[in-house]
Design a protein around this motif. Structure first.
Motif, PDB file in Angstrom:
ATOM      1  N   THR A 196     -21.203   4.395 -17.058  1.00 13.07           N
ATOM      2  CA  THR A 196     -21.370   4.861 -18.444  1.00 13.07           C
ATOM      3  C   THR A 196     -20.082   5.433 -19.012  1.00 13.07           C
ATOM      4  O   THR A 196     -19.777   5.242 -20.203  1.00 13.07           O
ATOM      5  CB  THR A 196     -22.483   5.924 -18.524  1.00 13.07           C
ATOM      6  OG1 THR A 196     -23.707   5.349 -18.089  1.00 13.07           O
ATOM      7  CG2 THR A 196     -22.653   6.439 -19.946  1.00 13.07           C
ATOM      8  N   GLN A 204     -17.868   2.589 -20.076  1.00 13.27           N
ATOM      9  CA  GLN A 204     -18.509   1.874 -21.191  1.00 13.27           C
ATOM     10  C   GLN A 204     -18.278   2.624 -22.498  1.00 13.27           C
ATOM     11  O   GLN A 204     -17.921   2.023 -23.519  1.00 13.27           O
ATOM     12  CB  GLN A 204     -20.003   1.716 -20.912  1.00 13.27           C
ATOM     13  CG  GLN A 204     -20.331   0.710 -19.820  1.00 13.27           C
ATOM     14  CD  GLN A 204     -21.797   0.701 -19.456  1.00 13.27           C
ATOM     15  OE1 GLN A 204     -22.600   1.425 -20.035  1.00 13.27           O
ATOM     16  NE2 GLN A 204     -22.163  -0.100 -18.468  1.00 13.27           N
ATOM     17  N   ARG A 205     -18.477   3.942 -22.468  1.00 13.66           N
ATOM     18  CA  ARG A 205     -18.285   4.749 -23.687  1.00 13.66           C
ATOM     19  C   ARG A 205     -16.814   4.790 -24.085  1.00 13.66           C
ATOM     20  O   ARG A 205     -16.480   4.827 -25.278  1.00 13.66           O
ATOM     21  CB  ARG A 205     -18.827   6.158 -23.470  1.00 13.66           C
ATOM     22  CG  ARG A 205     -20.332   6.220 -23.324  1.00 13.66           C
ATOM     23  CD  ARG A 205     -20.847   7.614 -23.599  1.00 13.66           C
ATOM     24  NE  ARG A 205     -22.282   7.726 -23.380  1.00 13.66           N
ATOM     25  CZ  ARG A 205     -22.989   8.821 -23.624  1.00 13.66           C
ATOM     26  NH1 ARG A 205     -22.393   9.918 -24.086  1.00 13.66           N
ATOM     27  NH2 ARG A 205     -24.296   8.853 -23.409  1.00 13.66           N
ATOM     28  N   TRP A 206     -15.952   4.810 -23.095  1.00 15.13           N
ATOM     29  CA  TRP A 206     -14.517   4.846 -23.395  1.00 15.13           C
ATOM     30  C   TRP A 206     -14.098   3.581 -24.133  1.00 15.13           C
ATOM     31  O   TRP A 206     -13.369   3.635 -25.123  1.00 15.13           O
ATOM     32  CB  TRP A 206     -13.722   5.011 -22.103  1.00 15.13           C
ATOM     33  CG  TRP A 206     -12.262   5.293 -22.324  1.00 15.13           C
ATOM     34  CD1 TRP A 206     -11.668   6.500 -22.538  1.00 15.13           C
ATOM     35  CD2 TRP A 206     -11.215   4.316 -22.376  1.00 15.13           C
ATOM     36  NE1 TRP A 206     -10.318   6.347 -22.705  1.00 15.13           N
ATOM     37  CE2 TRP A 206     -10.003   5.014 -22.614  1.00 15.13           C
ATOM     38  CE3 TRP A 206     -11.171   2.924 -22.237  1.00 15.13           C
ATOM     39  CZ2 TRP A 206      -8.779   4.374 -22.718  1.00 15.13           C
ATOM     40  CZ3 TRP A 206      -9.944   2.284 -22.344  1.00 15.13           C
ATOM     41  CH2 TRP A 206      -8.756   3.005 -22.569  1.00 15.13           C
ATOM     42  N   PHE A 207     -14.551   2.431 -23.665  1.00 15.62           N
ATOM     43  CA  PHE A 207     -14.219   1.178 -24.333  1.00 15.62           C
ATOM     44  C   PHE A 207     -14.888   1.089 -25.705  1.00 15.62           C
ATOM     45  O   PHE A 207     -14.302   0.569 -26.666  1.00 15.62           O
ATOM     46  CB  PHE A 207     -14.617  -0.019 -23.463  1.00 15.62           C
ATOM     47  CG  PHE A 207     -13.572  -0.391 -22.451  1.00 15.62           C
ATOM     48  CD1 PHE A 207     -12.551  -1.273 -22.765  1.00 15.62           C
ATOM     49  CD2 PHE A 207     -13.607   0.152 -21.174  1.00 15.62           C
ATOM     50  CE1 PHE A 207     -11.584  -1.613 -21.843  1.00 15.62           C
ATOM     51  CE2 PHE A 207     -12.638  -0.185 -20.227  1.00 15.62           C
ATOM     52  CZ  PHE A 207     -11.616  -1.066 -20.560  1.00 15.62           C
ATOM     53  N   GLU A 208     -16.121   1.582 -25.815  1.00 15.96           N
ATOM     54  CA  GLU A 208     -16.828   1.554 -27.101  1.00 15.96           C
ATOM     55  C   GLU A 208     -16.080   2.348 -28.165  1.00 15.96           C
ATOM     56  O   GLU A 208     -16.059   1.968 -29.342  1.00 15.96           O
ATOM     57  CB  GLU A 208     -18.239   2.113 -26.935  1.00 15.96           C
ATOM     58  CG  GLU A 208     -19.193   1.158 -26.224  1.00 15.96           C
ATOM     59  CD  GLU A 208     -20.519   1.808 -25.891  1.00 15.96           C
ATOM     60  OE1 GLU A 208     -20.704   3.012 -26.232  1.00 15.96           O
ATOM     61  OE2 GLU A 208     -21.381   1.139 -25.277  1.00 15.96           O
ATOM     62  N   LYS A 209     -15.455   3.448 -27.761  1.00 17.45           N
ATOM     63  CA  LYS A 209     -14.710   4.250 -28.738  1.00 17.45           C
ATOM     64  C   LYS A 209     -13.530   3.471 -29.314  1.00 17.45           C
ATOM     65  O   LYS A 209     -13.085   3.729 -30.435  1.00 17.45           O
ATOM     66  CB  LYS A 209     -14.217   5.555 -28.101  1.00 17.45           C
ATOM     67  CG  LYS A 209     -13.594   6.507 -29.098  1.00 17.45           C
ATOM     68  CD  LYS A 209     -13.288   7.867 -28.510  1.00 17.45           C
ATOM     69  CE  LYS A 209     -12.675   8.782 -29.559  1.00 17.45           C
ATOM     70  NZ  LYS A 209     -12.386  10.134 -29.016  1.00 17.45           N
ATOM     71  N   ASP A 212      -7.658  -2.576 -23.984  1.00 18.82           N
ATOM     72  CA  ASP A 212      -8.358  -3.621 -23.239  1.00 18.82           C
ATOM     73  C   ASP A 212      -7.556  -4.131 -22.043  1.00 18.82           C
ATOM     74  O   ASP A 212      -8.101  -4.773 -21.140  1.00 18.82           O
ATOM     75  CB  ASP A 212      -8.737  -4.784 -24.154  1.00 18.82           C
ATOM     76  CG  ASP A 212      -7.523  -5.410 -24.834  1.00 18.82           C
ATOM     77  OD1 ASP A 212      -6.419  -4.840 -24.740  1.00 18.82           O
ATOM     78  OD2 ASP A 212      -7.691  -6.467 -25.468  1.00 18.82           O
ATOM     79  N   ASN A 259     -13.797   0.372 -29.936  1.00 17.37           N
ATOM     80  CA  ASN A 259     -14.457  -0.807 -30.508  1.00 17.37           C
ATOM     81  C   ASN A 259     -14.310  -2.030 -29.601  1.00 17.37           C
ATOM     82  O   ASN A 259     -14.112  -3.173 -30.063  1.00 17.37           O
ATOM     83  CB  ASN A 259     -13.883  -1.123 -31.897  1.00 17.37           C
ATOM     84  CG  ASN A 259     -14.184  -0.032 -32.906  1.00 17.37           C
ATOM     85  OD1 ASN A 259     -15.288   0.503 -32.941  1.00 17.37           O
ATOM     86  ND2 ASN A 259     -13.192   0.312 -33.709  1.00 17.37           N
ATOM     87  N   LEU A 260     -14.404  -1.778 -28.313  1.00 22.44           N
ATOM     88  CA  LEU A 260     -14.317  -2.834 -27.315  1.00 22.44           C
ATOM     89  C   LEU A 260     -15.551  -2.787 -26.423  1.00 22.44           C
ATOM     90  O   LEU A 260     -16.287  -1.799 -26.411  1.00 22.44           O
ATOM     91  CB  LEU A 260     -13.060  -2.670 -26.452  1.00 22.44           C
ATOM     92  CG  LEU A 260     -11.711  -2.754 -27.184  1.00 22.44           C
ATOM     93  CD1 LEU A 260     -10.588  -2.316 -26.256  1.00 22.44           C
ATOM     94  CD2 LEU A 260     -11.466  -4.187 -27.679  1.00 22.44           C
ATOM     95  N   GLN A 261     -15.763  -3.843 -25.685  1.00 23.41           N
ATOM     96  CA  GLN A 261     -16.871  -3.892 -24.738  1.00 23.41           C
ATOM     97  C   GLN A 261     -16.306  -4.021 -23.332  1.00 23.41           C
ATOM     98  O   GLN A 261     -15.381  -4.811 -23.094  1.00 23.41           O
ATOM     99  CB  GLN A 261     -17.802  -5.062 -25.043  1.00 23.41           C
ATOM    100  CG  GLN A 261     -19.062  -5.066 -24.190  1.00 23.41           C
ATOM    101  CD  GLN A 261     -20.041  -6.140 -24.629  1.00 23.41           C
ATOM    102  OE1 GLN A 261     -19.774  -6.884 -25.567  1.00 23.41           O
ATOM    103  NE2 GLN A 261     -21.170  -6.219 -23.960  1.00 23.41           N
TER     104      GLN A 261
END
Length: 304
Positions: A200, A203-208, A179, A210-212
């Motif tokens: 995108t 966004q997907r990188w942070f989601e992996k 983060d 478990n972040l937004q």
């Protein structure tokens, strides 16, 4: 005396396999056809060429003598046929995306040309993925392999990793948590995900993790990975890049991989060519070489 060439060919195969059934499989004919041709040859020569003992098939003394005389001639004919086919398929035309060709394929082509001196490889720029016009190219590197009518080799699954310039690396490399990357401009390539919206990839990188991705993050948008890579080289931020879209020299001098996780895109790359040309030595040699090149680059075996 005129001897049937097919009968001699079948005789040679039986002698090599020491089996009528195995010879039939290699010749893609029935066992009775092989037996018939060998019988014709024995009748023509007036001699028994094989001795059958149960399931075992052995050359007779006359058969072994005849085999030693003709086997070399048959091998010469077979070699001449293979060489003719190779010469006939020396020219191979490959259609590939320009970005992939410039960053990955062209720097490696010297090795291919040194290994396959009899193949003249021509590169065509693939402007529309999924357009397989064989009047334009013999084979293709694509993310959209045809469902039928084509042979295909899996090359690699596209993976994005965070990269930045040498100047930024000394700072960012000290970060401990994903983060913390939002302290720096994030360079986003819209082309990374065909169905995605701008941003995108990050966004997907942070989601992996478990972040937004925060709405306050500074994200600069580019239409293609190559543009994002260039911006990263000039210290304008951190980009998620496909390793195959960067050269070894760039990664050694200008682009440095950060010690954080990677993500896979929706794309896998394949080498494809029409099934009707599946026996072309030039095209098959190129496919084998490309698979090995991807294996060496990723450090992992390419999946079939």
């Amino acid at each position: 005396m005129s001897l049937p060439f097919r009968a001699i060919q079948y005789f040679i195969e039986v002698a090599r396999c020491e089996s009528f059934s195995q010879a039939a499989k290699r010749l893609h004919v029935s066992q009775s056809a092989v037996s018939h041709q060998v019988a014709l040859l024995e009748e023509s020569l007036g001699a028994q060429l094989f001795i059958r003992r149960g399931r075992q098939t052995m050359l007779s003394a006359l058969g072994e003598s005849y085999f030693n005389e003709v086997a070399g001639a048959i091998s010469t004919i077979e070699e001449a046929t293979v060489n003719f086919k190779q010469n006939d398929s020396r020219q191979v035309s490959l259609a590939v995306h320009g970005s992939l060709a410039v960053k990955w394929l062209i720097p490696a082509l010297d090795e291919f040309r040194q290994r396959y001196t009899n193949i003249e490889l021509t590169l065509q720029m693939l402007t529309q993925d999924g357009n397989f016009d064989i009047r334009w190219a013999d084979c293709f590197i694509t993310t959209k392999p045809p469902a039928t009518g084509y042979q295909r080799y899996h090359l690699y699954d596209e993976t994005l990793k965070p990269y930045c310039s040498k100047a930024l690396f000394s700072e960012v490399n000290r970060l401990k948590n994903a983060d913390e990357l939002i302290k720096y401009p994030l360079l986003s390539a819209i082309s990374a995900f065909a169905s995605g919206k701008p941003g995108t990839d990050w966004q997907r990188w942070f989601e992996k993790a478990n972040l937004q991705l925060p709405a306050t993050a500074k994200v600069h948008h580019f239409s293609h990975l190559l543009l994002a890579a260039e911006a990263a080289k000039y210290g304008q931020g951190i980009a998620l890049l496909n390793e195959f879209m960067t050269t070894e020299q760039e990664r050694a001098e200008n682009l440095f991989e950060l010690p954080f996780h990677s993500i896979k895109t929706d794309d896998s790359f394949y080498f494809v060519y029409p099934s009707t040309t599946a026996k072309s030595p030039g095209v098959e040699a190129l496919g084998d070489w490309l698979v090995n090149l991807c294996r060496d680059r990723s450090g992992r075996p390419a999946l079939s």
